[in-house]
Design a protein around this motif. Structure first.
Motif, PDB file in Angstrom:
ATOM      1  N   PHE A   1       0.812  -1.214   0.000  1.00 40.32           N
ATOM      2  CA  PHE A   1       0.000   0.000   0.000  1.00 40.32           C
ATOM      3  C   PHE A   1       0.850   1.270   0.000  1.00 40.32           C
ATOM      4  O   PHE A   1       0.416   2.310  -0.503  1.00 40.32           O
ATOM      5  CB  PHE A   1      -0.949  -0.007   1.204  1.00 40.32           C
ATOM      6  N   THR A   2       2.051   1.200   0.540  1.00 40.56           N
ATOM      7  CA  THR A   2       2.916   2.385   0.527  1.00 40.56           C
ATOM      8  C   THR A   2       3.280   2.769  -0.899  1.00 40.56           C
ATOM      9  O   THR A   2       3.209   3.942  -1.284  1.00 40.56           O
ATOM     10  CB  THR A   2       4.194   2.126   1.347  1.00 40.56           C
ATOM     11  N   THR A   3       3.668   1.767  -1.691  1.00 45.43           N
ATOM     12  CA  THR A   3       4.031   2.027  -3.079  1.00 45.43           C
ATOM     13  C   THR A   3       2.818   2.449  -3.895  1.00 45.43           C
ATOM     14  O   THR A   3       2.900   3.332  -4.755  1.00 45.43           O
ATOM     15  CB  THR A   3       4.687   0.779  -3.687  1.00 45.43           C
ATOM     16  N   LEU A   4       1.664   1.839  -3.615  1.00 41.99           N
ATOM     17  CA  LEU A   4       0.439   2.193  -4.325  1.00 41.99           C
ATOM     18  C   LEU A   4       0.070   3.649  -4.037  1.00 41.99           C
ATOM     19  O   LEU A   4      -0.282   4.410  -4.949  1.00 41.99           O
ATOM     20  CB  LEU A   4      -0.682   1.252  -3.901  1.00 41.99           C
ATOM     21  N   ALA A   5       0.152   4.040  -2.771  1.00 43.35           N
ATOM     22  CA  ALA A   5      -0.157   5.426  -2.408  1.00 43.35           C
ATOM     23  C   ALA A   5       0.805   6.395  -3.067  1.00 43.35           C
ATOM     24  O   ALA A   5       0.402   7.461  -3.553  1.00 43.35           O
ATOM     25  CB  ALA A   5      -0.112   5.583  -0.888  1.00 43.35           C
ATOM     26  N   ALA A   6       2.090   6.030  -3.093  1.00 44.39           N
ATOM     27  CA  ALA A   6       3.092   6.909  -3.702  1.00 44.39           C
ATOM     28  C   ALA A   6       2.821   7.108  -5.186  1.00 44.39           C
ATOM     29  O   ALA A   6       3.017   8.206  -5.724  1.00 44.39           O
ATOM     30  CB  ALA A   6       4.492   6.335  -3.491  1.00 44.39           C
ATOM     31  N   ALA A   7       2.348   6.054  -5.869  1.00 38.88           N
ATOM     32  CA  ALA A   7       2.025   6.179  -7.291  1.00 38.88           C
ATOM     33  C   ALA A   7       0.883   7.170  -7.499  1.00 38.88           C
ATOM     34  O   ALA A   7       0.898   7.974  -8.437  1.00 38.88           O
ATOM     35  CB  ALA A   7       1.657   4.812  -7.868  1.00 38.88           C
ATOM     36  N   GLY A   8      -0.114   7.122  -6.625  1.00 38.55           N
ATOM     37  CA  GLY A   8      -1.213   8.074  -6.722  1.00 38.55           C
ATOM     38  C   GLY A   8      -0.769   9.490  -6.416  1.00 38.55           C
ATOM     39  O   GLY A   8      -1.187  10.452  -7.080  1.00 38.55           O
ATOM     40  N   GLN A   9       0.091   9.648  -5.425  1.00 40.14           N
ATOM     41  CA  GLN A   9       0.583  10.981  -5.067  1.00 40.14           C
ATOM     42  C   GLN A   9       1.428  11.564  -6.188  1.00 40.14           C
ATOM     43  O   GLN A   9       1.345  12.761  -6.489  1.00 40.14           O
ATOM     44  CB  GLN A   9       1.372  10.902  -3.763  1.00 40.14           C
ATOM     45  N   THR A  10       2.233  10.720  -6.826  1.00 42.66           N
ATOM     46  CA  THR A  10       3.043  11.180  -7.954  1.00 42.66           C
ATOM     47  C   THR A  10       2.161  11.702  -9.086  1.00 42.66           C
ATOM     48  O   THR A  10       2.532  12.632  -9.800  1.00 42.66           O
ATOM     49  CB  THR A  10       3.942  10.032  -8.469  1.00 42.66           C
ATOM     50  N   ALA A  11       0.975  11.103  -9.228  1.00 45.17           N
ATOM     51  CA  ALA A  11       0.031  11.535 -10.271  1.00 45.17           C
ATOM     52  C   ALA A  11      -0.751  12.776  -9.876  1.00 45.17           C
ATOM     53  O   ALA A  11      -1.532  13.289 -10.681  1.00 45.17           O
ATOM     54  CB  ALA A  11      -0.923  10.392 -10.595  1.00 45.17           C
ATOM     55  N   GLY A  12      -0.581  13.245  -8.639  1.00 46.85           N
ATOM     56  CA  GLY A  12      -1.235  14.482  -8.232  1.00 46.85           C
ATOM     57  C   GLY A  12      -2.355  14.337  -7.227  1.00 46.85           C
ATOM     58  O   GLY A  12      -3.125  15.286  -7.018  1.00 46.85           O
ATOM     59  N   LEU A  13      -2.476  13.172  -6.576  1.00 48.76           N
ATOM     60  CA  LEU A  13      -3.561  12.948  -5.631  1.00 48.76           C
ATOM     61  C   LEU A  13      -3.078  13.078  -4.190  1.00 48.76           C
ATOM     62  O   LEU A  13      -1.887  12.980  -3.899  1.00 48.76           O
ATOM     63  CB  LEU A  13      -4.156  11.546  -5.828  1.00 48.76           C
ATOM     64  N   SER A  14      -4.021  13.267  -3.284  1.00 50.58           N
ATOM     65  CA  SER A  14      -3.760  13.205  -1.847  1.00 50.58           C
ATOM     66  C   SER A  14      -4.070  11.797  -1.359  1.00 50.58           C
ATOM     67  O   SER A  14      -5.066  11.193  -1.782  1.00 50.58           O
ATOM     68  CB  SER A  14      -4.634  14.207  -1.086  1.00 50.58           C
ATOM     69  N   ALA A  15      -3.223  11.244  -0.482  1.00 53.68           N
ATOM     70  CA  ALA A  15      -3.405   9.882   0.023  1.00 53.68           C
ATOM     71  C   ALA A  15      -3.877   9.911   1.472  1.00 53.68           C
ATOM     72  O   ALA A  15      -3.416  10.724   2.273  1.00 53.68           O
ATOM     73  CB  ALA A  15      -2.104   9.097  -0.090  1.00 53.68           C
ATOM     74  N   TRP A  16      -4.774   8.980   1.795  1.00 59.70           N
ATOM     75  CA  TRP A  16      -5.330   8.853   3.138  1.00 59.70           C
ATOM     76  C   TRP A  16      -5.226   7.388   3.544  1.00 59.70           C
ATOM     77  O   TRP A  16      -5.729   6.517   2.869  1.00 59.70           O
ATOM     78  CB  TRP A  16      -6.791   9.305   3.154  1.00 59.70           C
ATOM     79  N   GLY A  17      -4.563   7.125   4.669  1.00 60.36           N
ATOM     80  CA  GLY A  17      -4.332   5.750   5.085  1.00 60.36           C
ATOM     81  C   GLY A  17      -3.014   5.249   4.542  1.00 60.36           C
ATOM     82  O   GLY A  17      -2.148   6.057   4.182  1.00 60.36           O
ATOM     83  N   PRO A  18      -2.844   3.917   4.514  1.00 66.13           N
ATOM     84  CA  PRO A  18      -3.873   2.904   4.740  1.00 66.13           C
ATOM     85  C   PRO A  18      -4.201   2.712   6.216  1.00 66.13           C
ATOM     86  O   PRO A  18      -3.408   3.038   7.089  1.00 66.13           O
ATOM     87  CB  PRO A  18      -3.239   1.636   4.166  1.00 66.13           C
ATOM     88  N   MET A  19      -5.393   2.157   6.435  1.00 69.78           N
ATOM     89  CA  MET A  19      -5.821   1.785   7.769  1.00 69.78           C
ATOM     90  C   MET A  19      -6.457   0.405   7.685  1.00 69.78           C
ATOM     91  O   MET A  19      -6.808  -0.062   6.593  1.00 69.78           O
ATOM     92  CB  MET A  19      -6.807   2.801   8.337  1.00 69.78           C
ATOM     93  N   GLU A  20      -6.580  -0.259   8.823  1.00 63.83           N
ATOM     94  CA  GLU A  20      -7.155  -1.597   8.819  1.00 63.83           C
ATOM     95  C   GLU A  20      -8.641  -1.553   8.474  1.00 63.83           C
ATOM     96  O   GLU A  20      -9.359  -0.631   8.870  1.00 63.83           O
ATOM     97  CB  GLU A  20      -6.953  -2.265  10.174  1.00 63.83           C
ATOM     98  N   GLN A  21      -9.087  -2.551   7.724  1.00 61.68           N
ATOM     99  CA  GLN A  21     -10.496  -2.634   7.352  1.00 61.68           C
ATOM    100  C   GLN A  21     -11.395  -2.636   8.582  1.00 61.68           C
ATOM    101  O   GLN A  21     -12.475  -2.033   8.566  1.00 61.68           O
ATOM    102  CB  GLN A  21     -10.744  -3.901   6.524  1.00 61.68           C
TER     103      GLN A  21
END
Length: 352
Positions: free
Chosen positions: A273-293
């Protein structure tokens, strides 16, 4: 329903893969996993007690309803813009149907878009969401209007690569003898592709990378950054980078050999999830979490929803409580929830 039975004139997938390896040499794990899962999902409905695995939407309507209310709340606080609702890998369409019902009660009735390539699963989805628009990839999603994208147990099934530490780091490849597939070490890879803290890992260490997941996240991230919207990813995984092998095969609700009978069981790997969030942030998004389901569902009100369902169906109170327990206590720690939003959109519910 579309006929998905194999063409009797075409060799079975193991034979086709074995022939390709015999002609051109070992293939990457990503190629092997991609071919196996494409065949697997195209030829069956793998869900439910009679299939190979069960996902959260199939356990209880509460899951899809809370996802839908999360989406509706975010859309409302974003100013109720023109919006499309998208699900990636929608299974039988159960989550989409439950989420849509909950969103409608909140006044949110967006067009529904389902990204699905399996003809078998598309048929099931069409029964539950009859007016959905189907897409083979995220590239054909609408170019105007905000996109709220839900990806539940989607990223885990995308092809991964594995890197193995020997004297150097090597990419793991798949070789074949007859139709017996086995992993081997390929040529060395440059140290620059390995995260610096992991480069001197112990001999035998394995690092998994997911270029397909990162590519989809970047593509969607650019679209959401430009058009507005959000992406909600729910999957089993971890906060990386980290070492360890998570590739697994599931068949009839148990584990199987991932290199045996490709195309006949589900191949998955835990999501970084860290790498997934970083990919979204690189594209210009804000990331929230991850947190447990578990925490996410509790914050959204699963206990209140379970109590309401039990009041309306007292004969099912024990079953509803068991479903709630499975979603929160059974899956709750392993599964993580990550949200990414356009930077001018509000903080999503449950992440504050």
């Amino acid at each position: 329903m579309t006929d998905t039975s194999p063409d009797p004139a075409e060799p079975a997938l193991p034979e086709r893969l074995a022939r390709a390896i015999a002609l051109a040499g070992p293939i990457s794990l990503a190629q092997f996993m991609g071919a196996a899962n494409a065949h697997y999902y195209a030829t069956r409905d793998p869900l439910g007690a009679g299939g190979d695995f069960v996902t959260a939407p199939e356990i209880s309507q509460m899951f899809g309803e809370l996802v839908g209310l999360w989406c509706a709340d975010l859309w409302d606080r974003a100013g109720r813009p023109a919006c499309h609702w998208v699900e990636l890998g929608p299974g039988r369409g159960t989550l989409a149907a439950d989420a849509r019902r909950a969103m409608a009660r909140a006044g949110f009735t967006p067009p529904v878009h389902l990204v699905e390539t399996s003809p078998v699963l598309r048929a099931a989805q069409a029964e539950r969401v009859a007016d959905a628009t189907f897409h083979d990839s995220v590239e054909t999603l609408p170019a105007e209007g905000a996109l709220i994208v839900v990806a539940n147990e989607f990223f885990d099934a995308l092809p991964i690569r594995q890197l193995v530490r020997r004297d150097q780091w090597h990419e793991r490849l798949i070789a074949c003898q007859d139709t017996l597939f086995l992993p081997i070490a390929g040529k060395p890879v440059p140290d620059t592709v390995i995260p610096e803290p992991l480069r001197d890992a112990a001999i035998g260490s394995i690092l998994e990378v997911a270029p397909a997941a990162i590519g989809i996240m970047r593509s969607l991230g650019r679209r959401i950054a430009a058009q507005g919207g959000a992406l909600l990813a729910i999957d089993y995984g971890y906060e990386g980078p980290a070492l360890g092998e998570t590739l697994q095969a599931v068949k009839r609700h148990g584990f199987a050999n991932p290199y045996e009978a490709p195309g006949e069981h589900d191949l998955t790997a835990h999501v970084d999830f860290t790498t997934l969030a970083a990919a979204g942030q690189t594209a210009g998004l804000s990331a929230w979490g991850p947190m447990e389901q578990a925490e996410w569902l509790v914050r959204l009100g699963i206990d209140s929803r379970a109590a309401a369902l039990a009041r309306h169906a007292p004969d099912r109170a024990e079953a509803i409580a068991a479903d709630r327990m499975r979603l929160v206590n059974g899956m709750g720690a392993l599964f993580k929830v990550l949200a990414l939003t356009a930077r001018d959109w509000p903080e999503p519910a449950a992440f504050g």
